[in-house]
Design an enzyme around this catalytic site. Structure first.
Site, PDB file in Angstrom:
ATOM      1  N   GLY A   1       4.557  -4.059   4.068  1.00  0.00           N
ATOM      2  CA  GLY A   1       4.974  -5.351   3.541  1.00  0.00           C
ATOM      3  C   GLY A   1       4.810  -6.485   4.533  1.00  0.00           C
ATOM      4  O   GLY A   1       4.327  -7.567   4.179  1.00  0.00           O
ATOM      5  N   GLY A   2       5.204  -6.265   5.780  1.00  0.00           N
ATOM      6  CA  GLY A   2       5.038  -7.298   6.796  1.00  0.00           C
ATOM      7  C   GLY A   2       3.588  -7.504   7.157  1.00  0.00           C
ATOM      8  O   GLY A   2       3.126  -8.639   7.325  1.00  0.00           O
ATOM      9  N   SER A   3       2.847  -6.406   7.270  1.00  0.00           N
ATOM     10  CA  SER A   3       1.435  -6.483   7.647  1.00  0.00           C
ATOM     11  C   SER A   3       0.619  -7.219   6.598  1.00  0.00           C
ATOM     12  O   SER A   3      -0.281  -7.997   6.928  1.00  0.00           O
ATOM     13  CB  SER A   3       0.866  -5.082   7.864  1.00  0.00           C
ATOM     14  OG  SER A   3       1.473  -4.460   8.972  1.00  0.00           O
TER      15      SER A   3
ATOM     16  N   ASP B   1      -1.738  -1.996  10.779  1.00  0.00           N
ATOM     17  CA  ASP B   1      -2.023  -2.022   9.334  1.00  0.00           C
ATOM     18  C   ASP B   1      -2.651  -3.326   8.857  1.00  0.00           C
ATOM     19  O   ASP B   1      -3.117  -3.412   7.718  1.00  0.00           O
ATOM     20  CB  ASP B   1      -0.742  -1.776   8.531  1.00  0.00           C
ATOM     21  CG  ASP B   1      -0.338  -0.311   8.491  1.00  0.00           C
ATOM     22  OD1 ASP B   1      -1.200   0.547   8.769  1.00  0.00           O
ATOM     23  OD2 ASP B   1       0.830  -0.023   8.188  1.00  0.00           O
TER      24      ASP B   1
ATOM     25  N   LYS C   1       0.837  -1.205   0.000  1.00  0.00           N
ATOM     26  CA  LYS C   1       0.000   0.000   0.000  1.00  0.00           C
ATOM     27  C   LYS C   1       0.867   1.249   0.000  1.00  0.00           C
ATOM     28  O   LYS C   1       2.054   1.231   0.324  1.00  0.00           O
ATOM     29  CB  LYS C   1      -0.929   0.018   1.220  1.00  0.00           C
ATOM     30  CG  LYS C   1      -0.236   0.072   2.586  1.00  0.00           C
ATOM     31  CD  LYS C   1       0.118   1.489   3.058  1.00  0.00           C
ATOM     32  CE  LYS C   1       0.804   1.481   4.399  1.00  0.00           C
ATOM     33  NZ  LYS C   1       1.425   2.801   4.748  1.00  0.00           N
TER      34      LYS C   1
ATOM     35  N   PRO D   1       9.265  -3.778  -1.040  1.00  0.00           N
ATOM     36  CA  PRO D   1      10.442  -3.372  -0.270  1.00  0.00           C
ATOM     37  C   PRO D   1      10.211  -3.514   1.238  1.00  0.00           C
ATOM     38  O   PRO D   1       9.122  -3.278   1.742  1.00  0.00           O
ATOM     39  CB  PRO D   1      10.619  -1.894  -0.666  1.00  0.00           C
ATOM     40  CG  PRO D   1      10.023  -1.804  -2.034  1.00  0.00           C
ATOM     41  CD  PRO D   1       8.856  -2.748  -2.010  1.00  0.00           C
ATOM     42  N   VAL D   2      11.253  -3.931   1.937  1.00  0.00           N
ATOM     43  CA  VAL D   2      11.171  -4.187   3.379  1.00  0.00           C
ATOM     44  C   VAL D   2      11.403  -2.899   4.163  1.00  0.00           C
ATOM     45  O   VAL D   2      12.245  -2.076   3.792  1.00  0.00           O
ATOM     46  CB  VAL D   2      12.213  -5.254   3.781  1.00  0.00           C
ATOM     47  CG1 VAL D   2      12.224  -5.476   5.290  1.00  0.00           C
ATOM     48  CG2 VAL D   2      11.928  -6.561   3.050  1.00  0.00           C
ATOM     49  N   ALA D   3      10.635  -2.736   5.250  1.00  0.00           N
ATOM     50  CA  ALA D   3      10.763  -1.557   6.122  1.00  0.00           C
ATOM     51  C   ALA D   3      10.706  -0.279   5.294  1.00  0.00           C
ATOM     52  O   ALA D   3      11.577   0.579   5.371  1.00  0.00           O
ATOM     53  CB  ALA D   3      12.065  -1.614   6.928  1.00  0.00           C
TER      54      ALA D   3
ATOM     55  N   GLY E   1       7.485   1.545   4.587  1.00  0.00           N
ATOM     56  CA  GLY E   1       6.251   2.326   4.678  1.00  0.00           C
ATOM     57  C   GLY E   1       5.179   1.838   3.732  1.00  0.00           C
ATOM     58  O   GLY E   1       4.241   2.570   3.404  1.00  0.00           O
ATOM     59  N   MET E   2       5.286   0.554   3.292  1.00  0.00           N
ATOM     60  CA  MET E   2       4.315  -0.012   2.351  1.00  0.00           C
ATOM     61  C   MET E   2       3.548  -1.191   2.945  1.00  0.00           C
ATOM     62  O   MET E   2       2.875  -1.927   2.237  1.00  0.00           O
ATOM     63  CB  MET E   2       5.019  -0.436   1.065  1.00  0.00           C
ATOM     64  CG  MET E   2       5.614   0.723   0.280  1.00  0.00           C
ATOM     65  SD  MET E   2       6.159   0.220  -1.371  1.00  0.00           S
ATOM     66  CE  MET E   2       4.576  -0.079  -2.175  1.00  0.00           C
TER      67      MET E   2
END
Length: 292
Positions: free
Chosen positions: A102-104, A137, A11, A95-97, A99-100
């Site tokens: 990715g983990g959530s 998120d 996102k 991309p990791v860490a 603000g998108m």
């Protein structure tokens, strides 16, 4: 069903406003979230051996309880007393860490996948209620699409879908601490805020330029002074025809809105061939709310 494959979409924040810091230390926000067609591939497979086995294509990512996808699977397996175990494979592209989310979004996909594999019968709303325990998120990543987020991010209201366009996403090779950004945010010094209500109206009218004109992220007041390359990436995107460009979340990813694919491709190539960002993608909004 003993195997399921899913796409976990990332996102961007089209607008991010912080209204106040609450007494409990959390910040009250008002923002518009937008899913984009950049995704991780998640494969979940039921296995007879007890426990959760997680693997990813990035060796530096945790594959235990420090990974939100692992915790998502464990939460449902414990709640519903599911016997046996699971194998989870995550092919990262977001991309990791950055603000998108990715983990959530990986955690959200695992919640959905476990629910499907074991036919737990949980509704999307029930999955979102569980997801908030994993991260702010996660409920949005289950809902997806164009959404107004309020409170501390847990109050979600779908709004009219983002008009068709091209979104250039670029992550510079730096890391940003969300905790640091929020701790150093000085709301009394914020001069420009997003026009969230104006953005909602522009979305309803299908007015892409109106959406771009109302974009703003108050967290840039902290992150850009620390990392001026973020402003430099915004400048490249705007100079190449972006209707607007902005940092997503607490950064460091920058995205630009283009109404012309050729302009977006030219900006992408300029950034890829330069030193500001190596992870650069031209994508489109993703407005499908049905998981697949």
């Amino acid at each position: 069903m003993n195997t399921i494959q899913m796409k976990a979409y990332g996102k961007v924040n089209l607008g991010l406003d912080v209204l106040r810091r609450r007494e409990d230390g959390y910040h009250e926000v008002r923002m518009i979230m937008q899913t984009v067609q950049l995704y991780d591939k998640i494969t979940i497979e039921e296995r007879h051996q007890e426990g959760i086995e997680l693997e990813t294509n990035l060796p530096f990512l945790p594959v235990n309880e420090n990974n939100i996808a692992y915790r998502a699977a464990r939460m449902l397996m414990e709640e519903f007393h599911i016997p046996g175990g699971l194998s989870i494979k995550i092919e990262k592209h977001i991309p990791v860490a950055a603000g998108m989310a990715g983990g959530s979004t990986d955690g959200a996909a695992v919640l959905y996948g476990v629910n499907q594999i074991y036919q737990l019968g949980l509704t999307k709303r029930q999955l979102m209620e569980r997801g908030v325990r994993l991260g702010a998120d996660v409920p949005y990543c289950i809902m997806r699409g164009t959404v107004l987020s309020e409170g501390i991010g847990e109050i979600l209201t779908p709004v009219a879908a983002m008009p068709d366009c091209h979104i250039l996403v670029a992550k510079p090779p730096i890391s940003v601490s969300t905790k640091y950004v929020y701790e150093h945010l000085r709301l009394d010094l914020v001069e420009r805020r997003p026009d969230i209500d104006g953005m909602i109206a522009a979305l309803k009218a299908g007015n892409l330029k109106g959406v771009a004109d109302t974009m703003e992220n108050v967290l840039e007041t902290v992150t850009i002074p620390e990392h001026p390359e973020i402003a430099a990436i915004k400048d490249v995107m705007r100079s190449e025809g972006a209707l607007n460009a902005m940092m997503s979340g607490s950064g460091p990813t920058v995205f630009g809105i283009f109404d012309d694919a050729e302009k977006g491709l030219r900006a992408r190539d300029i950034l890829r061939n330069g030193t500001l960002a190596k992870q650069v993608y031209l994508v489109k909004p993703f407005n499908t709310r049905i998981y697949r």
